[in-house]
Design a protein around this motif. Structure first.
Motif, mmCIF file in Angstrom:
data_model
loop_
_atom_site.group_PDB
_atom_site.id
_atom_site.type_symbol
_atom_site.label_atom_id
_atom_site.label_comp_id
_atom_site.label_asym_id
_atom_site.label_seq_id
_atom_site.Cartn_x
_atom_site.Cartn_y
_atom_site.Cartn_z
ATOM 1 N N PHE A 5 6.067 21.641 6.039
ATOM 2 C CA PHE A 5 5.031 20.627 6.203
ATOM 3 C C PHE A 5 5.710 19.268 6.291
ATOM 4 O O PHE A 5 6.604 18.960 5.504
ATOM 5 C CB PHE A 5 4.098 20.680 4.977
ATOM 6 C CG PHE A 5 2.993 19.672 5.015
ATOM 7 C CD1 PHE A 5 1.756 20.003 5.554
ATOM 8 C CD2 PHE A 5 3.173 18.388 4.512
ATOM 9 C CE1 PHE A 5 0.721 19.079 5.582
ATOM 10 C CE2 PHE A 5 2.150 17.460 4.540
ATOM 11 C CZ PHE A 5 0.927 17.806 5.077
ATOM 12 N N GLN A 13 1.558 16.217 -1.513
ATOM 13 C CA GLN A 13 1.325 17.244 -2.532
ATOM 14 C C GLN A 13 -0.041 17.933 -2.412
ATOM 15 O O GLN A 13 -0.109 19.171 -2.433
ATOM 16 C CB GLN A 13 1.515 16.616 -3.932
ATOM 17 C CG GLN A 13 1.971 17.604 -4.989
ATOM 18 C CD GLN A 13 3.235 18.386 -4.580
ATOM 19 O OE1 GLN A 13 4.118 17.858 -3.909
ATOM 20 N NE2 GLN A 13 3.288 19.666 -4.960
ATOM 21 N N LEU A 16 0.125 20.486 0.323
ATOM 22 C CA LEU A 16 0.922 21.684 -0.012
ATOM 23 C C LEU A 16 0.106 22.611 -0.900
ATOM 24 O O LEU A 16 0.055 23.822 -0.685
ATOM 25 C CB LEU A 16 2.212 21.270 -0.725
ATOM 26 C CG LEU A 16 3.216 20.439 0.080
ATOM 27 C CD1 LEU A 16 4.443 20.117 -0.776
ATOM 28 C CD2 LEU A 16 3.645 21.168 1.354
ATOM 29 N N ARG A 20 -1.110 26.384 -0.123
ATOM 30 C CA ARG A 20 -0.687 27.511 -0.990
ATOM 31 C C ARG A 20 -1.888 28.328 -1.443
ATOM 32 O O ARG A 20 -1.799 29.544 -1.584
ATOM 33 C CB ARG A 20 0.109 26.975 -2.187
ATOM 34 C CG ARG A 20 1.505 26.534 -1.745
ATOM 35 C CD ARG A 20 2.268 25.836 -2.842
ATOM 36 N NE ARG A 20 3.511 25.269 -2.319
ATOM 37 C CZ ARG A 20 4.082 24.159 -2.750
ATOM 38 N NH1 ARG A 20 3.538 23.473 -3.741
ATOM 39 N NH2 ARG A 20 5.198 23.732 -2.210
ATOM 40 N N VAL A 28 5.212 27.771 1.208
ATOM 41 C CA VAL A 28 4.878 26.494 1.850
ATOM 42 C C VAL A 28 5.680 25.384 1.177
ATOM 43 O O VAL A 28 5.582 25.186 -0.033
ATOM 44 C CB VAL A 28 3.365 26.189 1.718
ATOM 45 C CG1 VAL A 28 2.997 24.956 2.535
ATOM 46 C CG2 VAL A 28 2.519 27.391 2.142
ATOM 47 N N GLN A 29 6.495 24.694 1.955
ATOM 48 C CA GLN A 29 7.356 23.638 1.399
ATOM 49 C C GLN A 29 7.248 22.383 2.237
ATOM 50 O O GLN A 29 7.062 22.478 3.452
ATOM 51 C CB GLN A 29 8.845 24.069 1.457
ATOM 52 C CG GLN A 29 9.187 25.333 0.724
ATOM 53 C CD GLN A 29 9.019 25.183 -0.792
ATOM 54 O OE1 GLN A 29 8.939 24.071 -1.307
ATOM 55 N NE2 GLN A 29 8.927 26.306 -1.502
ATOM 56 N N GLU A 30 7.441 21.243 1.563
ATOM 57 C CA GLU A 30 7.614 20.024 2.355
ATOM 58 C C GLU A 30 8.957 20.128 3.066
ATOM 59 O O GLU A 30 9.950 20.546 2.456
ATOM 60 C CB GLU A 30 7.586 18.779 1.467
ATOM 61 C CG GLU A 30 7.719 17.527 2.297
ATOM 62 C CD GLU A 30 7.643 16.235 1.496
ATOM 63 O OE1 GLU A 30 7.502 15.179 2.130
ATOM 64 O OE2 GLU A 30 7.755 16.282 0.252
#
Ligand code: NAP
Ligand code: GLV
Length: 306
Positions: A5, A13, A16, A20, A28-30
């Motif tokens: 992302f 945040q 995310l 999730r 799912v990660q930044e």
């Protein structure tokens, strides 16, 4: 399944967390430089480095309707580019455009000025038949706007690239019918995607073809408008005014003539915002459909540019 992302102008945040919840099976990660290879990227104006480091993406999910900025970047050629279609934006656009049309038609800005000076005054009622509203772009947003404007019984015209039929609207298509569309339009609404064909489409020549005392509403992209041509046509009296939500440079630079022009109303690119809950639900649904090999709406045609 891995999802990266990357979005500017938003708090990361909550997005995310929402992804999730919507996709518990996914990681799912930044996105950060050096991130592990992902299957999907969810983005709004990401750095070029993301795509350079993620050559195996299956799809790029754009967090907005317009993909003009994304298509200017180098993206993995096999990755499908997907835009948000509606996702709660269409109703916002409808209310914004109706407000602008009615504010102009009912001369509410003039009443505001009068009231501010303590003046109790009446303007002669206007005939709505003399204010045809012409919408450029009859896609997801343009059609929703048309439906909303139709409630106020203005004559409706629409222009698209390929021929369309919209109930209650006189439809025009293609370059060959553009001048005819303009010539009968008194309130021009731009809801086109920004492509090489539509860049600068509102200029001295085209705006000059609108009915005298026309009004311009640009809610698409700033680069659709040649800004100095609009100012010239407002100043020479051909155009009555404009509501502009988008600009060639955003934020609008200090000292730009639009800030203080008496015939221009500006808003800071806010006519239809990306809504988190609706967008996450739509993007997650599309990712799952892609994983199942099913067709999805909102796939961008890279050659067409939208
Ligand atoms: P869309 O569903 O892709 O519809 C685009 C429409 O424009 C279609 O009717 C298309 O014709 C027409 N078009 C494209 N190129 C054309 C050309 N050369 N000549 C004539 N018509 C042309 O797009 P959308 O979801 O309605 O969104 C439109 C744009 O609004 C986005 O691209 C974005 O830039 C802007 N936007 C702004 C905001 C904001 O907050 N200001 C928010 C969201 C979106 P066909 O029907 O023949 O394909
Ligand atoms: C906003 O401008 C969008 O394209 O969604």
């Amino acid at each position: 399944m891995r999802i990266v992302f990357s979005a500017t102008q938003t708090k990361v945040q909550p997005w995310l967390e929402a992804f999730r919840v919507a996709l518990p099976q996914a990681q799912v990660q930044e996105w950060q430089p050096g991130a592990a290879p992902a299957d999907y990227a969810v983005v709004w104006r990401p750095p070029q480095q993301l795509f350079d480091e993620q050559p195996r993406l299956k799809a790029i999910m754009n967090m907005g309707a317009g993909v003009d900025a994304l298509l200017e970047m180098r993206t993995p050629p096999q990755a499908v580019i997907v835009r948000i279609d509606d996702g709660g934006m269409a109703v916002q656009m409808a209310e914004f455009v109706c407000h602008a049309v009615i504010r102009y038609f009912r001369e509410l800005d003039v009443y505001e000025r009068d009231v501010a000076q303590g003046t109790w005054s009446f303007r002669k009622p206007r005939r709505r038949e003399e204010f045809p509203v012409g919408i450029m772009g009859l896609g997801v947003l343009g059609q929703r706007v048309a439906e909303a404007v139709a409630h106020f019984e203005f004559p409706l015209r629409g222009w698209s690239r390929t021929p369309r039929q919209v109930p209650g609207m006189r439809c025009f298509a293609g370059a060959e019918q553009f001048d005819e569309f303009l010539a009968g339009t008194r309130v021009l609404v731009c809801l086109l995607p920004l492509t090489p064909e539509t860049e600068g489409i509102m200029n001295r020549r085209t705006l000059g073809r609108l009915m005298p005392q026309s009004y311009v509403i640009n809610v698409a992209r700033g680069a659709h408008l040649v800004e100095e041509d609009l100012v010239a046509l407002l100043d020479d009296g051909h155009l009555a005014g404009a509501t502009l939500d988008v600009f060639r440079t955003e934020p609008l630079p200090e000292g730009h003539p639009f800030w203080k022009h008496p015939k221009v109303t500006i808003t800071p690119h806010t006519s239809a915002r990306t809504l988190r809950d609706e967008s996450v639900a739509q993007i997650a649904g599309k990712i799952l459909a892609l994983e199942r090999g099913e067709p999805i709406a909102g796939v961008v045609d890279r050659n067409r540019g939208y």
